[in-house]
Design an enzyme around this catalytic site. Structure first.
Site, PDB file in Angstrom:
ATOM      1  N   GLU A 104      12.377  -2.361   2.732  1.00 35.85           N
ATOM      2  CA  GLU A 104      12.733  -1.607   3.925  1.00 35.85           C
ATOM      3  C   GLU A 104      11.624  -1.876   4.940  1.00 35.85           C
ATOM      4  O   GLU A 104      10.448  -1.754   4.608  1.00 35.85           O
ATOM      5  CB  GLU A 104      12.799  -0.096   3.641  1.00 35.85           C
ATOM      6  CG  GLU A 104      13.266   0.652   4.884  1.00 35.85           C
ATOM      7  CD  GLU A 104      13.186   2.174   4.755  1.00 35.85           C
ATOM      8  OE1 GLU A 104      12.531   2.667   3.831  1.00 35.85           O
ATOM      9  OE2 GLU A 104      13.784   2.845   5.614  1.00 35.85           O
ATOM     10  N   ARG A 115       6.710  -0.392 -11.746  1.00 38.77           N
ATOM     11  CA  ARG A 115       5.973  -0.788 -10.560  1.00 38.77           C
ATOM     12  C   ARG A 115       4.507  -0.958 -10.912  1.00 38.77           C
ATOM     13  O   ARG A 115       4.030  -0.467 -11.932  1.00 38.77           O
ATOM     14  CB  ARG A 115       6.154   0.240  -9.459  1.00 38.77           C
ATOM     15  CG  ARG A 115       5.644   1.628  -9.815  1.00 38.77           C
ATOM     16  CD  ARG A 115       6.076   2.647  -8.764  1.00 38.77           C
ATOM     17  NE  ARG A 115       5.851   2.161  -7.423  1.00 38.77           N
ATOM     18  CZ  ARG A 115       6.610   2.474  -6.367  1.00 38.77           C
ATOM     19  NH1 ARG A 115       7.628   3.289  -6.520  1.00 38.77           N
ATOM     20  NH2 ARG A 115       6.328   2.008  -5.180  1.00 38.77           N
ATOM     21  N   LYS A 163       3.536   3.839   0.073  1.00 41.34           N
ATOM     22  CA  LYS A 163       3.589   3.566   1.507  1.00 41.34           C
ATOM     23  C   LYS A 163       3.138   4.779   2.298  1.00 41.34           C
ATOM     24  O   LYS A 163       2.506   4.651   3.333  1.00 41.34           O
ATOM     25  CB  LYS A 163       5.023   3.210   1.911  1.00 41.34           C
ATOM     26  CG  LYS A 163       5.323   1.729   1.808  1.00 41.34           C
ATOM     27  CD  LYS A 163       6.660   1.430   2.480  1.00 41.34           C
ATOM     28  CE  LYS A 163       7.202   0.106   2.003  1.00 41.34           C
ATOM     29  NZ  LYS A 163       8.569  -0.128   2.503  1.00 41.34           N
TER      30      LYS A 163
END
Length: 557
Positions: free
Chosen positions: A36, A265, A275
């Site tokens: 994104e 992850r 983020k």
RNA sequence: AGGGAUAUGGCCAAGUGGUAAGGCAUCUGGUUUUGAUCCAGUGUACCGCAGGUUCGAAUCCUGCUAUCCCUGCCA
């Protein structure tokens, strides 16, 4: 498969792909990397990029770069540009054109209409708070929305009106009609579309309804012919809606439709990967920006001196699995050292200079020495360094008296080799009022350039230097871990645990051969570590320390 | 009244019924004009715990325990 595949790493995803190929479920492999555009890519994304693009390369398939741009409120072109740059810098080429989820907005709309017609989606006028109440809890089933049984014809009209801008933001959403009692919260009539009067960086003002991730992602994968849709563990529950949607859409309900697989992850010690936190560090000006060399962002690591090869190697070393893990910095550092050790030209730099005067060296004389660019690789050639009566050495390389027999540096009455030059012996020294050494006076043995003393005496220590008259002033930025604790994300206030010494500025000297060092070019400053010229400040010599040399001596002290 | 996942040496991670790969780290030697590199060597791993099946289990079964994820009109 040839026996080349035996060389490849093994992981559960490769096992799945091998099975799918063997059973002819798929003829080829198609993956995608779907960021994104709402932030800069970090080392965790690099892991995913290496996985997706690496799989495509190894199986001679393709990997798409697709911007998952379904939420215009948070996204920006600055991020899409940086992401493209980072992926290319890592050394990967996406298949065909760059893709955007927004390319498929029209198809998404048609899919929504199909679901409405099948009685599997409805326009719901519950507000956000009511929707939450109706959803129930982890242990209790939800309640059905009063709008759940609106007739398809009416829903169709309502949905068209949504698209046409007939409803305000938050007034209504389109929901899938699945199961309000499902143990998967994401299956309790998930929202498919919401109303947002927001300008979109790709589609402008064409749309005022935007699809949700769960709705857009699986359809995008299917449109692009993705075979293996790889994402992180937190999407495991979402796989149920991924499958439900594709199974209920006629065009995509095929045996070779995409399937989602989840891997864990990356978590790296002493840094953060979310983020949100990265945004916060930048926003609160606790770092210089997204590309601050202390940041775990790809652009930050690039500026720090990490190479694409080292990041790819790192990804390979840590592997892929489904275990929640915390990776030690040591693995990353080993990867960059292994790369730089073979490719980085050697140079000498003094970062905390003190003067060294060779009293028996003729005054005013300057000699040129050809030093190897890389001692283990003659093909890299030679560079010119200088030697004279006055030199700079590092403060840490001199002590008045050696503390013990293992001390290998310069001291009074002790001999030491000047790297690439002569053997010298400490004679006397001067210090300032505070007791800091200012100048060391030495004698040198003129018969020891490029050879050991003829009388057979053993001189073990080697220290580096820069000849004073030719020395170029330079700034060195020595970085350390950004946080003082291994897992800052677990803290109540992660900013409170920032390492105040994560950046040390040092003013010193480099050899004249470094005058035109290209930006981002890695060098090994011998005995000091790997450095590269900063890619932002270029009007003077600023070098970032990528990583230090492995230092057994420091560990023992 | 929940559901989805995961547990293999300090950290990653192979292994898919036949008796525990590899990398990083550690430690010990050797070479070395980088205390680097390089080379050689270095780990009693109760394979989360407890039972069971089997000639044989990290791998199959049962029951526990721990950790992570899920109640955005974020992704």
């Amino acid at each position: 498969m040839t026996n080349e595949t035996a060389e490849r790493p093994v992981n559960f995803i490769r096992n799945i792909i091998n099975d799918d190929l063997a059973t002819q479920k798929h003829q080829q492999v198609k993956t995608r990397f779907p960021p994104e555009p709402n932030g800069y890519l970090h080392i965790g994304h690099a892991k995913s990029i290496c996985l997706n693009f690496g799989l495509a390369e190894d199986y001679q398939g393709g990997c798409n770069l697709r911007f998952d741009d379904t939420n215009p409120a948070k996204e920006d072109m600055e991020y899409v540009e940086s992401i493209k740059r980072d992926v290319e810098w890592l050394g990967f080429q996406w298949d065909g054109e760059i893709k955007y989820s927004s390319n498929y907005f029209e198809t998404f709309y048609d899919c929504a209409v199909e679901l409405i017609n099948k009685g599997l989606a409805y326009v719901c006028f519950l507000n956000a708070e009511e929707t939450r109440e109706y959803r129930g809890s982890l242990k209790e089933p939800g309640k059905e929305s009063p709008f759940r049984n609106t007739a398809p014809q009416e829903n169709l009209a309502l949905f068209e009106k949504m698209r046409a801008g007939g409803f305000k933001e938050g007034e209504c959403v389109l929901r899938a009609k699945i199961d309000m009692a499902s143990s998967f919260m994401c299956m309790r009539d998930p929202t498919l579309y919401r109303v947002r009067f927001e300008h979109h960086h790709q589609t402008g003002d064409k749309w005022c309804i935007y699809p949700m991730y769960d709705f857009a992602h699986c359809i995008s994968d299917a449109i692009e012919g993705v075979t293996h849709s790889l994402c992180t563990l937190e999407f495991q529950d979402n796989r149920r809606i991924y499958d439900w949607l594709l199974e209920h859409l006629d065009a995509f309900n095929r045996p070779d439709r995409p399937h989602q697989y989840e891997f864990s992850r990356l978590n790296l010690e002493y840094t953060v990967m979310s983020k949100r936190m990265l945004h916060q560090l930048v926003g609160d000006k606790l770092v210089e920006g997204w590309d601050d060399p202390r940041m775990p962002t790809i652009s930050g690591m690039r500026r720090r001196g990490y190479t694409p090869a080292s990041l790819r190697d790192f990804a390979e070393r840590i592997g892929i699995s489904k275990v929640d893990s915390m990776t030690e910095m040591g693995i990353l550092e080993a990867a960059i050292r292994d790369d730089l050790n073979v490719v980085a030209p050697r140079t000498m730099a003094v970062m905390d200079p003190i003067k060294l005067v060779i009293e028996n060296y003729p005054e005013g004389e300057l000699e040129s020495i050809q030093a190897p660019v890389h001692p283990q690789n003659e093909e890299m050639g030679k560079r010119e360094i200088f030697f004279g009566r006055e030199l700079y050495i590092d403060r840490a390389d001199f002590m008045e008296t050696a503390p013990n027999g293992k001390y290998m540096r310069l001291a009074i009455n002790k001999e030491v080799r000047l790297r690439n030059a002569y053997i010298i012996k400490g004679e006397r020294f001067e210090e300032d009022a505070d007791g800091n050494v200012t100048t060391v006076y030495c004698s040198y043995d003129p018969e020891t350039l490029g050879k050991n003393p003829a009388d057979g005496r053993k001189v073990k220590g080697v220290i580096h230097f820069v000849e004073a008259s030719k020395a170029l002033p330079a700034e060195f930025r020595v970085y350390d871990r950004l946080f003082t604790v291994a897992n800052p994300a677990k803290e109540d206030d992660f900013e409170a645990v920032l390492n105040s010494e994560s950046l040390l500025l040092k003013q010193g000297f480099v050899e004249p051969s470094m005058a035109n060092a290209p930006v981002e070019q890695a060098y090994q400053c011998e005995r000091e570590g790997y450095f590269c010229r900063d890619n932002k400040i270029t009007d003077r010599l600023v070098f970032n320390r990528t990583v230090g040399l492995r230092d057994v001596w420091a560990q023992k002290k």
